[in-house]
Design an enzyme around this catalytic site. Structure first.
Site, PDB file in Angstrom:
ATOM      1  N   ASN A 125       0.836  -1.204   0.000  1.00  0.00           N
ATOM      2  CA  ASN A 125       0.000   0.000   0.000  1.00  0.00           C
ATOM      3  C   ASN A 125       0.872   1.257   0.000  1.00  0.00           C
ATOM      4  OD1 ASN A 125      -2.083  -1.816   0.198  1.00  0.00           O
ATOM      5  ND2 ASN A 125      -2.247  -1.624   2.425  1.00  0.00           N
ATOM      6  N   HIS A 135       5.890  -0.601  -2.769  1.00  0.00           N
ATOM      7  CA  HIS A 135       5.409   0.177  -3.921  1.00  0.00           C
ATOM      8  C   HIS A 135       5.499   1.679  -3.670  1.00  0.00           C
ATOM      9  CE1 HIS A 135       2.932  -3.554  -5.349  1.00  0.00           C
ATOM     10  NE2 HIS A 135       4.214  -3.651  -5.627  1.00  0.00           N
ATOM     11  N   CYS A 181      16.067  17.470  -7.416  1.00  0.00           N
ATOM     12  CA  CYS A 181      16.575  16.997  -6.126  1.00  0.00           C
ATOM     13  C   CYS A 181      17.486  18.058  -5.501  1.00  0.00           C
ATOM     14  CB  CYS A 181      17.350  15.702  -6.338  1.00  0.00           C
ATOM     15  SG  CYS A 181      18.154  15.071  -4.857  1.00  0.00           S
ATOM     16  N   SER A 232      -3.987 -10.761  -1.856  1.00  0.00           N
ATOM     17  CA  SER A 232      -4.037 -12.085  -2.458  1.00  0.00           C
ATOM     18  C   SER A 232      -2.627 -12.520  -2.847  1.00  0.00           C
ATOM     19  CB  SER A 232      -4.952 -12.080  -3.679  1.00  0.00           C
ATOM     20  OG  SER A 232      -4.595 -11.032  -4.543  1.00  0.00           O
TER      21      SER A 232
HETATM   22 ZN   LIG Z   1      19.118  13.199  -5.893  1.00  0.00          ZN
END
Ligand SMILES: [Zn+2]
Length: 257
Positions: free
Chosen positions: A113, A130, A159, A201
């Site tokens: 999740n 995930h 970044c 599942s």
């Molecule tokens: Zn970076």
């Protein structure tokens, strides 16, 4: 009559109590109980709106600016999903896993999740295979940042550490699982002799291979799921029902042992 019986809960609690190293694997079923729509199955987002493109990551890489514009101004199913994510709160199933962690019994929760609900409930030994929808990740150096701290004035955002392109931490279709998380998942699964599988599942790889490998090494699997799944035949105990209902009862029994 309940779809599970008390003896099964006792057996599951005994499994947990005698295990040397317990980990959990969780999935969409647990989120659905917090009001987040599932992707697949009856009423699922993709069932109603169609599956998203399978090359989502390649699309992001070829035009990250456009991908970000769509993400910041979602419409259709994505808008519905973001609104549900913003409104969702942890349920008693999430809280029960935190209690198992506090009892020193649960060593790690691997979740499929992306909704941040395990963390919101208080889980600290958490691997989000995930990704996490509240985080942004650098596709170059893999650093992660809270979404609210990122400047979206220029797209795509960059970044602060390496100027690499930033992407949602949520793993897209076609995108490899971030190697740092995947490695830790394998390390945890290798140590485990018992896995609690809740609300999934367990058919989507790579998460699906963890219960199978633990079973092959002689470990115990405990399933908590309203529906039978492919791993049900491998399970020591399969409890049919909602995680929000069954997991707290399981913790209650473990406490009394
Ligand atoms: Zn970076």
């Amino acid at each position: 009559m309940e779809p599970w019986d008390s003896a099964d809960l006792d057996r599951a609690a005994e499994c947990l109590a005698r295990a040397r190293y317990v980990i959990a694997l969780t999935g969409a079923g647990l989120s659905v109980e917090s009001g987040i729509p599932p992707f697949r199955g009856p009423g699922g987002l993709w069932t109603r709106h169609g599956e998203p493109p399978l090359d989502g990551y390649q699309r992001f890489l070829s035009d990250p600016r456009r991908a970000w514009e769509e993400r910041l101004n979602p419409n259709g199913p994505m808008r519905e999903l973001w609104e549900a994510l913003a409104a969702a709160r942890p349920n008693p199933g999430h809280q029960a896993l935190v209690e198992l962690e506090e009892l020193g019994l649960l060593r790690c929760t691997i979740t499929q999740n992306v909704d941040d609900l395990h963390r919101a409930a208080g889980s600290t030994r958490l691997l989000e295979i995930h990704g996490n929808a509240t985080l942004i990740r650098c596709i170059v150096c893999v650093a992660r940042f809270p979404r609210e701290g990122i400047d979206f004035a220029e797209l795509p955002p960059r970044c602060p550490h390496c100027r690499g392109i930033l992407k949602s931490d949520t793993v897209s279709f076609g995108e490899p699982i971030p190697p740092d998380v995947l490695e830790r998942c394998f390390e945890e699964a290798e140590q485990a002799d018992c896995m609690l599988v809740a609300g999934t599942s367990a058919t989507v790889y790579p998460a699906a291979q963890f219960p199978v490998s633990i079973h092959q090494r002689g470990g115990d699997l405990i399933e908590v799921n309203p529906y039978e799944s492919d791993i049900t035949p491998l399970c020591r105990v399969a409890l049919r029902g909602a995680g929000g209902e069954l997991l707290p009862q399981l913790v209650e029994r473990v406490r009394r042992m």
